[in-house]
Write a protein that holds these residues in place. Sequence first.
Motif, short mmCIF file in Angstrom:
data_model
loop_
_atom_site.label_atom_id
_atom_site.label_comp_id
_atom_site.label_asym_id
_atom_site.label_seq_id
_atom_site.Cartn_x
_atom_site.Cartn_y
_atom_site.Cartn_z
N GLU A 1 -23.41 -21.01 -5.89
CA GLU A 1 -24.44 -20.29 -5.14
C GLU A 1 -25.47 -21.21 -4.49
OE1 GLU A 1 -25.89 -20.84 -9.30
OE2 GLU A 1 -24.05 -19.99 -8.43
N TRP A 2 -25.68 -22.41 -5.06
CA TRP A 2 -26.71 -23.28 -4.52
C TRP A 2 -26.38 -23.72 -3.09
CZ3 TRP A 2 -31.09 -23.26 -7.13
CH2 TRP A 2 -31.05 -22.99 -8.51
N GLY A 3 -25.14 -24.15 -2.88
CA GLY A 3 -24.73 -24.54 -1.52
C GLY A 3 -24.69 -23.36 -0.59
N VAL A 4 -24.30 -22.20 -1.12
CA VAL A 4 -24.25 -20.99 -0.29
C VAL A 4 -25.65 -20.58 0.14
CG1 VAL A 4 -23.78 -18.51 -0.34
CG2 VAL A 4 -22.09 -20.11 -1.24
N VAL A 5 -26.60 -20.56 -0.79
CA VAL A 5 -27.98 -20.17 -0.45
C VAL A 5 -28.56 -21.11 0.59
CG1 VAL A 5 -30.33 -19.95 -1.33
CG2 VAL A 5 -28.41 -19.00 -2.63
N ASP A 6 -28.28 -22.40 0.45
CA ASP A 6 -28.74 -23.36 1.45
C ASP A 6 -28.18 -23.00 2.83
OD1 ASP A 6 -30.02 -26.01 2.13
OD2 ASP A 6 -27.96 -26.46 2.69
N GLN B 1 -35.87 -27.30 -4.24
CA GLN B 1 -36.37 -27.06 -2.89
C GLN B 1 -35.70 -25.83 -2.28
OE1 GLN B 1 -35.55 -30.80 -1.00
NE2 GLN B 1 -37.28 -31.86 -1.96
N THR B 2 -34.41 -25.64 -2.58
CA THR B 2 -33.67 -24.49 -2.05
C THR B 2 -34.22 -23.18 -2.58
OG1 THR B 2 -31.64 -25.79 -1.79
CG2 THR B 2 -31.40 -23.40 -1.89
#
Length: 318
Positions: free
Chosen positions: A236-241, A276-277
């Motif tokens: 999810e972290w890369g997706v949210v970014d 930061q995200t």
Amino acid sequence: MTKSISTYKSKKLLIFIIVTFIAITVLYIVNITQRIHEEATSSEKKDTKWRDYIDNSRAAAFLKNYNKMFAQNQTQTPEADPNNVITIQTWWQAAAIIDWYYNGPKRYDCKQVKPMGNWHICQDPPYTVSPPCLVYSFGINYDFSFDDAMVSLGCEVHSFDPSMNMETHKRKNGNFSYFYKWGLSNVNADAYEPRKDVYVKNVQSWKMRTLKSVIKELGHEERTIDVLKMDIEGYEWGVVDNLLETDVLKQVRQFLIEYHLFPSFPARAEYVYLYQTISRVREMGFREFHYGDEPRNINEANFNNQRVVDYVSFFFHQ
């Protein structure tokens, strides 16, 4: 003599016209200036209404505890200010603030929190979910309780999970219920090999799409996503970014997500960027109305901190 009087009257009339013109011009300028000021003030008031001041002062206790646990071998740890993003420089400082976000006060007091299967939605106006509503649900693991509950509410529901032994099909529980053997990512790929975990035991090949691509493929560019649910085990972290970079979140009314910080995924070197995200999600107008309890183990050897966070978007607070 008559000519002199006539000349005098003409000059007097000219002066009167000039003075009148100047007066009208001044009044016009004053009026325009006042209108500009009123519009600026109105805009400022509107911005103030939308702006969400986030007081992170109580996060200092989290920073202090994490510093005790994880900074013993550091000769010098940079000072961290919980209200200043750029001062968060180490993985444990980032982890401390993320932990604070998970355990801090809810920033939207939803009066009508409604359980939907194993998730929750907010039914306060203007966030009320009602037909014709559109729901995207990423990460199913054979549990359609949330999806079925949203179908029962009268919503069009699109469910996604590439890890299940199930092909893309229209489901039988409603006229507007669909399943896709697709995964959500920050890139488009037709043969993505996922990392092995409790859900992926062997080598697999997945179709992965960004949310922007999913929206386009399903023809929903002009529609609001009333509820976006995401439980994708650390991806999810890369997706949210990607959602932030592509502005897709502006189409989302409610955002339900489980954040994962597993012992070895994502890498600790990425924690500052993860912090930061999640901060950018909050800053763009998403406010927490509900938290869900998930595994939490705060030690260096087996660090694990997961949390369900349900947001409403103030983009729709109009």
